[in-house]
Design a protein around this motif. Structure first.
Motif, PDB file in Angstrom:
ATOM      1  N   ALA A  33       0.809  -1.218   0.000  1.00  0.00           N
ATOM      2  CA  ALA A  33       0.000   0.000   0.000  1.00  0.00           C
ATOM      3  C   ALA A  33       0.842   1.267   0.000  1.00  0.00           C
ATOM      4  N   LEU A  34       1.805   1.354   0.889  1.00  0.00           N
ATOM      5  CA  LEU A  34       2.506   2.613   1.087  1.00  0.00           C
ATOM      6  C   LEU A  34       3.827   2.712   0.336  1.00  0.00           C
ATOM      7  N   PHE A  35       4.428   1.589   0.009  1.00  0.00           N
ATOM      8  CA  PHE A  35       5.734   1.619  -0.649  1.00  0.00           C
ATOM      9  C   PHE A  35       5.710   1.024  -2.050  1.00  0.00           C
ATOM     10  N   THR A  88       3.428   9.461   9.365  1.00  0.00           N
ATOM     11  CA  THR A  88       2.057   8.986   9.549  1.00  0.00           C
ATOM     12  C   THR A  88       1.152  10.004  10.242  1.00  0.00           C
ATOM     13  N   ALA A  89       1.723  11.046  10.823  1.00  0.00           N
ATOM     14  CA  ALA A  89       0.960  12.014  11.625  1.00  0.00           C
ATOM     15  C   ALA A  89      -0.285  12.564  10.934  1.00  0.00           C
ATOM     16  N   PRO A  90      -0.235  12.927   9.642  1.00  0.00           N
ATOM     17  CA  PRO A  90      -1.458  13.464   9.023  1.00  0.00           C
ATOM     18  C   PRO A  90      -2.627  12.476   9.035  1.00  0.00           C
ATOM     19  N   TYR A  91      -2.327  11.198   9.108  1.00  0.00           N
ATOM     20  CA  TYR A  91      -3.382  10.179   9.101  1.00  0.00           C
ATOM     21  C   TYR A  91      -3.828   9.792  10.507  1.00  0.00           C
ATOM     22  N   LEU A  92      -3.113  10.282  11.498  1.00  0.00           N
ATOM     23  CA  LEU A  92      -3.435   9.963  12.885  1.00  0.00           C
ATOM     24  C   LEU A  92      -4.215  11.089  13.563  1.00  0.00           C
ATOM     25  N   ARG A 112      -8.514  13.189   4.685  1.00  0.00           N
ATOM     26  CA  ARG A 112      -7.159  12.735   4.336  1.00  0.00           C
ATOM     27  C   ARG A 112      -7.154  11.213   4.140  1.00  0.00           C
ATOM     28  N   MET A 113      -7.813  10.495   5.042  1.00  0.00           N
ATOM     29  CA  MET A 113      -7.865   9.030   4.932  1.00  0.00           C
ATOM     30  C   MET A 113      -8.672   8.633   3.702  1.00  0.00           C
ATOM     31  N   LEU A 143       6.812   7.311  -1.977  1.00  0.00           N
ATOM     32  CA  LEU A 143       6.262   8.053  -0.841  1.00  0.00           C
ATOM     33  C   LEU A 143       5.154   9.003  -1.257  1.00  0.00           C
ATOM     34  N   TRP A 144       4.309   8.562  -2.169  1.00  0.00           N
ATOM     35  CA  TRP A 144       3.205   9.353  -2.710  1.00  0.00           C
ATOM     36  C   TRP A 144       2.234   9.829  -1.637  1.00  0.00           C
ATOM     37  N   TRP A 145       2.145   9.123  -0.546  1.00  0.00           N
ATOM     38  CA  TRP A 145       1.160   9.375   0.495  1.00  0.00           C
ATOM     39  C   TRP A 145       1.624  10.385   1.539  1.00  0.00           C
ATOM     40  N   VAL A 146       2.888  10.792   1.491  1.00  0.00           N
ATOM     41  CA  VAL A 146       3.438  11.700   2.502  1.00  0.00           C
ATOM     42  C   VAL A 146       3.053  13.132   2.185  1.00  0.00           C
TER      43      VAL A 146
END
Length: 159
Positions: A40-42, A124-128, A134-135, A156-159
């Protein structure tokens, strides 16, 4: 593993367990979460990419067994590569994508009660923060990459 021999036993287990017990039975393995994270993330889509790039040092036998189990559980879909006929590509299904918010909740729990890498916590902070938009954006992108294959993610598209 889910195979013809164990289907009846698995069905009995599934129908008799509470939802938390069943989730633990099916997904209570550290490698499944890590493999979903890597896909998913990488954007690690191949066996070797997952094997050689995860920080947790999964063995090839464990990775092979977990990918088969994840396929049986319909968390991943396996496709052949157009560039190499023997190469398999792993894509998350809707069930696999739906597990990603759970991974972020696990990250939030460890960040609160343990001491994980501050650099990763910052990513991960923006998703927490509880930002549902954002999610939702993240899950939409995962569907575009994995289900519709309408986009190819950057690192790192999700950062």
């Amino acid at each position: 593993m889910l195979d013809a021999k164990n289907v009846l036993n698995e069905r009995y287990i599934e129908e008799s367990m509470c939802p938390i017990g069943l989730a633990s039975h099916l997904l209570g393995d550290k490698w499944i979460s890590i493999i979903i994270r890597d896909i998913a993330l990488f954007n690690r889509r191949t066996f070797n990419s997952i094997l050689n790039n995860n920080q947790e040092n999964i063995s090839s036998g464990s990775l092979s067994a977990r990918l088969k189990l994840m396929h049986d559980l319909k968390l991943v879909k396996i496709e052949k590569s157009e560039q190499h006929t023997q190469k398999k590509l792993y894509y998350l299904t809707e069930a696999g994508i739906s597990f990603v918010p759970i991974l972020f909740n696990l990250a939030a729990w460890t960040e609160k009660f343990r001491a994980p890498s501050p650099d990763i916590v910052a990513l991960t902070a923006p998703y927490l923060s509880g930002d549902d938009d954002r999610m939702d954006w993240l899950l939409g992108k995962l569907r575009a990459f994995n289900i519709h294959k309408s986009e190819e993610p950057e690192p790192l598209w999700w950062v």
